[in-house]
Design an enzyme around this catalytic site. Sequence first.
Site, short mmCIF file in Angstrom:
data_model
loop_
_atom_site.label_atom_id
_atom_site.label_comp_id
_atom_site.label_asym_id
_atom_site.label_seq_id
_atom_site.Cartn_x
_atom_site.Cartn_y
_atom_site.Cartn_z
N GLN A 103 0.82 -1.21 0.00
CA GLN A 103 0.00 0.00 0.00
C GLN A 103 0.86 1.27 0.00
O GLN A 103 0.48 2.28 -0.59
CB GLN A 103 -0.92 -0.02 1.23
CG GLN A 103 -2.16 0.83 1.10
CD GLN A 103 -3.29 0.13 0.35
OE1 GLN A 103 -3.57 -1.04 0.57
NE2 GLN A 103 -3.95 0.85 -0.54
N LYS A 109 -2.73 -0.88 6.59
CA LYS A 109 -3.70 -1.94 6.29
C LYS A 109 -4.14 -2.56 7.60
O LYS A 109 -3.40 -2.52 8.59
CB LYS A 109 -3.04 -3.03 5.43
CG LYS A 109 -4.03 -3.86 4.64
CD LYS A 109 -4.38 -3.20 3.34
CE LYS A 109 -5.42 -3.96 2.56
NZ LYS A 109 -5.50 -3.47 1.19
N GLY A 166 -12.45 -0.49 2.83
CA GLY A 166 -12.72 -1.92 2.67
C GLY A 166 -11.61 -2.67 1.97
O GLY A 166 -10.65 -2.09 1.46
N ASP A 167 -11.73 -3.97 2.00
CA ASP A 167 -10.89 -4.89 1.23
C ASP A 167 -11.73 -6.18 1.20
O ASP A 167 -12.96 -6.10 1.37
CB ASP A 167 -9.51 -5.09 1.92
CG ASP A 167 -8.48 -5.76 1.02
OD1 ASP A 167 -7.88 -5.08 0.18
OD2 ASP A 167 -8.28 -6.99 1.13
N THR A 176 -11.78 0.04 -8.26
CA THR A 176 -10.64 -0.87 -8.37
C THR A 176 -10.72 -1.67 -9.67
O THR A 176 -9.73 -1.77 -10.42
CB THR A 176 -10.56 -1.82 -7.15
OG1 THR A 176 -10.72 -1.05 -5.96
CG2 THR A 176 -9.24 -2.55 -7.11
N SER A 185 -10.69 6.46 -3.09
CA SER A 185 -10.84 6.73 -1.66
C SER A 185 -10.26 8.11 -1.33
O SER A 185 -10.84 8.86 -0.54
CB SER A 185 -10.09 5.68 -0.83
OG SER A 185 -10.87 4.52 -0.67
N1 GLU Z 1 -8.22 -2.29 -0.11
C1 GLU Z 1 -8.00 -1.48 -1.27
C2 GLU Z 1 -6.58 -1.64 -1.73
O1 GLU Z 1 -6.04 -2.72 -1.67
C3 GLU Z 1 -8.46 -0.05 -1.10
C4 GLU Z 1 -7.88 0.69 0.05
C5 GLU Z 1 -8.52 2.05 0.31
O2 GLU Z 1 -9.46 2.42 -0.40
O3 GLU Z 1 -8.09 2.70 1.26
O4 GLU Z 1 -5.94 -0.75 -2.23
#
Ligand code: GLU
Length: 445
Positions: free
Chosen positions: A111, A126, A165-166, A210, A377
């Site tokens: 990330q 995360k 989310g994830d 995404t 986001s």
């Molecule tokens: N979980 C998503 C990623 O892997 C989005 C993370 C977010 O929107 O903060 O990037």
Amino acid sequence: MQDVVEKVYEQVVARNRGEVEFHQAVHEVLESLGPVIAKHPHYAEGALLERIVEPERQIMFRVPWVDDAGQVHVNRGFRIEFNSALGPYKGGLRFHPSVNAGIIKFLGFEQIFKNALTAQGIGGGKGGSDFDPHGRSDAEVMRFCQSFMTELSRHIGPSTDVPAGDIGVGGREVGYMFGQYKRLRNSYDAGVLTGKGLAWGGSLVRTEATGYGAVLFAQSMLSTKGESLEGKKVIVSGAGNVAIYAIEKAQQLGATPITFSDSSGYVVDEAGVDLELLKQVKEVERGRVADYVERRPGARLVTDGSVWDVPGDVALPCATQNELDGDAANTLLRGGCGVVSEGANMPSTPEAVEAFQKAGILFGPGKAANAGGVATSALEMEQNAGRTRWDFATAEAKLTGIMTDIHDSCVAAAEEYGRPGDYVLGANAAGFTRVADVMIAHGIV
Ligand code: GLU
């Protein structure tokens, strides 16, 4: 690997025993940094590499909750605040039984560089839990989310750390967590979470972002060869948010996605996926992919082998880490696949990446190709801070612009470090140098 990065990698393995996914993610980044450090040796000074692989803060906590039958369960919660050089920690929460410290650390590490590539001033973090929302009632999910947020709320804030989310965390879970945060803090900090509902601070296009982004990245890669997605057969894995909207955007661009999958198997629909039916089954009914096959003549469910056995021109792995191994990569290549754009985080194993690169096909690594989610986001945070709301077309145009910029940054960095067309090196080098320059400016912290 160069000596200087090899040493850092060995320390990571020794210090984070058994965390194999974290080792894998660090290895991939450090391997790319050889040419960067050869050209700019100052990046290896001041223990910068040692600092970047060590999270700034790791939070691990007990999450007790009561199920509908009155039984008490104890899950484990995590938030890894990895790097805040560029802005507040930003990254999703994953609720899945496989979650452990190593998984969250790998995701947090990825990330950092993904978020740097978006150029939106967001650090990397995360979190998540080994809680499994599948088969749980709404009331159980709510009680879990409330318990989880009771601890997490101490650590986050719109300028500190902004979860989203994830896997296993969508609009429902974000809603329950936001409700609990607001109640504990007595404060409507809309910008503390992203992926919110549209009626309470969410952004249009966040749900789609995404999947859309991964397809836009594939389109940009193809455009470097004077090609496009038009008329291409697309193999998609997963059936969650990322897969569904990758299928939608691919269809809009004239391609034909013919597969999707979940843990019960994969579906092949040679006529092209019926997106409305897939949305009904997965988003409305929270069902299984088998439910789609029952209502769609001509589609078949396959429960052995993998979705990568199906030949196609483009592959979009949108399920989870290490879902596509070396054998699957070679099968895809034999089937004529010339483009892979990763919608999931680290879905290709190192052997698969090597096979794709050796074959010289277009390979877009997740930290670049799936950055559209976190980028949107950040657009949500921007709207929250301005107490404003953009329409769909405005938000989508911004997403498209960001994905093009990410693509072009990867291309430029790959050229700068002598490996044109290598998007893995390009993404790692471009992301790393942006974070590293700011870490140097901030001193030893
Ligand atoms: N979980 C998503 C990623 O892997 C989005 C993370 C977010 O929107 O903060 O990037």
